[in-house]
Design an enzyme around this catalytic site. Structure first.
Site, PDB file in Angstrom:
ATOM      1  N   LYS A  83      -4.656   4.834  -5.726  1.00  0.00           N
ATOM      2  CA  LYS A  83      -4.266   3.459  -5.025  1.00  0.00           C
ATOM      3  C   LYS A  83      -5.092   2.563  -5.799  1.00  0.00           C
ATOM      4  CE  LYS A  83      -3.364   0.737  -0.994  1.00  0.00           C
ATOM      5  NZ  LYS A  83      -3.592   0.667   0.444  1.00  0.00           N
ATOM      6  N   SER A 160       0.314  -0.511   2.971  1.00  0.00           N
ATOM      7  CA  SER A 160       0.208  -1.123   1.756  1.00  0.00           C
ATOM      8  C   SER A 160       0.134   0.001   0.384  1.00  0.00           C
ATOM      9  CB  SER A 160      -1.044  -1.694   1.624  1.00  0.00           C
ATOM     10  OG  SER A 160      -2.336  -1.064   1.992  1.00  0.00           O
ATOM     11  N   SER A 184      -1.645   2.191   6.497  1.00  0.00           N
ATOM     12  CA  SER A 184      -1.124   2.000   5.236  1.00  0.00           C
ATOM     13  C   SER A 184      -0.982   3.429   4.636  1.00  0.00           C
ATOM     14  CB  SER A 184      -2.330   1.065   4.390  1.00  0.00           C
ATOM     15  OG  SER A 184      -1.976  -0.247   4.698  1.00  0.00           O
TER      16      SER A 184
END
Length: 484
Positions: A83, A160, A184
């Site tokens: 990420k 996210s 997330s």
């Protein structure tokens, strides 16, 4: 006999490592297949950075090792995505926001470094909801763009950590790392038919399972953690074991497991989510799982007193600390916020800069959070529960909102509610209380979209929770790959 492209794309992380260790599959060939896949599916916006030359060179180095050396690497040649808010040496870490575009840290986050030391190769950086402050992964930054669900590109993948989930679901990579503050890793896993894990955090210190200080663009030091994501729970256990040096999962049978069903988290579900989840319960009960209804009538109220004040108040100081520690291209949170591209994130940062919930912070952290933690621990103990089980999200993936990024949703025609609130409701209590949470696929909805089930366990029960997840996975089976 050479591996076909389809055979390579179908490999789980565990299977890919075994094939590379045995010499049956060349790491460079596998990496080349996945890099080509990433390029072909660039319209999904799963990645912000693709490290084509670096990843191929690293794969060739794995291939050049003697068989005995490869056998010692737990993740030999495994391509992973990371990420874009997790520090990676030599690769951009932008957190999906314009002010950090092109910023390259000097060191890897410890969790990333442990994967690399075990033979994993970072294929690229995964797109995300800007600054991790959202659950849709609809990003308005020009270098990022909205992440698209591979089961229907007009829909959100969740967030996210949406880019990591999409890369894994779309067979661009078999595994990767996300982060989880309120859901997330687990929300995008549920919406993309993959598996996501939030490890124990507790009160920090020895209770925190993953330690990545100043190595992740943060929201809240109390709530944030890195978490592995993959297509199977077995693969999550593989990555978790490498990051923490844990041993094999404990042996575990489904028969006799006591699993709590918290009433508030089964209420108000989209009908098709409820249908899939309850069908999964029938299969698990037939395999011997004992389900225990638990009222948990105080859960939502206790969680509401903690979540927002902690995240909104801690963000300003925690983000500033990261900017300073990493010699970022902007030196203040105000400078960072001034260039935010996504309307929903800009509105949240207005509250961060104004410390809008600061007056509630002390009570949230020192009174309400301990009460919530005690409430969760007492529930596990009183009912002798191995875990809690519920649908990860109340609804399946919804259309991308290209105006605000995250506005409102309606569940089966009910009055509209805030999108973030709708998707966070079930995942947030584990985050707020610091206990481990795991999302795994439950099945496909009537409209052809993935549905996830979440298992939450007592603090520190991470390996046992993963073992339960593996057993559930073997009973429920996986989901069909998206057609792309």
């Amino acid at each position: 006999m050479p591996w076909t492209v389809d055979e390579q794309l179908a490999l789980s992380a565990t299977q890919a490592v075994a094939a590379i260790q045995s010499g049956r599959l060349a790491a460079a060939d596998y990496m080349g297949t996945l890099l080509a896949r990433a390029a072909a599916l660039s319209s999904l916006n799963a990645l912000t950075t693709l490290d084509l030359p670096g990843a191929l060179a690293a794969a060739r180095r794995i291939d050049a090792l003697p068989a005995s050396a490869k056998a010692q690497l737990a993740l030999a040649g495994l391509p992973v995505v990371v990420k874009d808010n997790i520090n990676t040496a030599g690769l951009q870490t932008s957190a999906g926001t314009p002010a950090l575009e092109g910023f390259v840290p000097s060191t890897n986050a410890p969790s990333v470094q442990r994967l690399i030391d075990a033979g994993a190769i970072v294929l690229g950086k995964a797109n995300m909801h800007e600054l991790a402050f959202g659950i849709t992964s609809t990003n308005f930054a020009t270098h990022a763009g909205p992440v698209r669900n591979p089961y229907d590109p007009s829909l959100i993948p969740g967030g996210s950590s949406g880019g990591t989930a999409v890369a894994i679901a779309a067979r661009i990579a078999p595994a990767g790392l996300g982060t989880d503050t309120g859901g997330s890793t687990r929300i995008p896993a549920a919406l993309t038919g993959t598996a996501g894990f939030r490890p124990s955090v507790g009160n920090g210190g020895a209770e925190r399972r993953y330690h990545d200080p100043d190595a992740v663009v943060p929201i809240s030091h109390t709530r944030d953690t890195v978490g592995p994501m993959a297509r199977t729970v077995a693969d999550l256990a593989l990555l978790d074991g490498v990051i923490t040096s844990a041993g094999a999962l404990p042996a575990l049978a489904l028969s006799g497991l006591r699993i709590g069903l918290p009433a508030p988290l089964w209420d108000g579900l989209e009908r098709q989510v409820d249908d899939v989840a309850r069908a999964a319960l029938v299969r698990l009960e037939a395999a011997g799982v004992v389900f225990v209804p638990v009222a948990m009538s105080e859960l939502e109220q206790l969680n509401a007193m903690v979540g927002g004040p902690v995240a909104i108040h801690e963000a300003r100081a925690d983000v500033l600390a990261w900017l300073v520690a990493n010699h970022a291209p902007v030196s203040t949170v105000a400078e960072l916020a001034a260039r935010i591209a996504s309307p929903d994130v800009r509105a949240i940062y207005d509250s961060v800069l104004a410390d809008a919930l600061g007056a509630q912070y002390a009570a949230a952290l020192n009174h309400w959070r301990p009460r919530l933690q005690q409430y969760m621990a007492a529930t596990f103990a009183a009912e002798r529960l191995d875990a809690l089980l519920f649908p990860t999200t109340r609804l399946t993936a919804v259309p991308i909102d290209d105006v605000s990024g995250s506005s409102t949703v309606s569940i089966d025609g009910a009055p509209p509610i805030d999108t973030m609130e709708a998707f966070l409701r079930n995942t947030d209590p584990a985050s707020t209380s610091g206990i481990p949470g795991l999302s795994l696929p439950a099945g496909m909805s009537a409209s052809g979209l993935p549905v996830g089930l979440e298992l939450d366990g007592p603090l520190g029960s991470d390996r046992r929770l993963l073992a339960i997840g593996v057993a559930f996975e073997q009973c429920l089976g996986g989901l069909p790959a998206p057609v792309l």
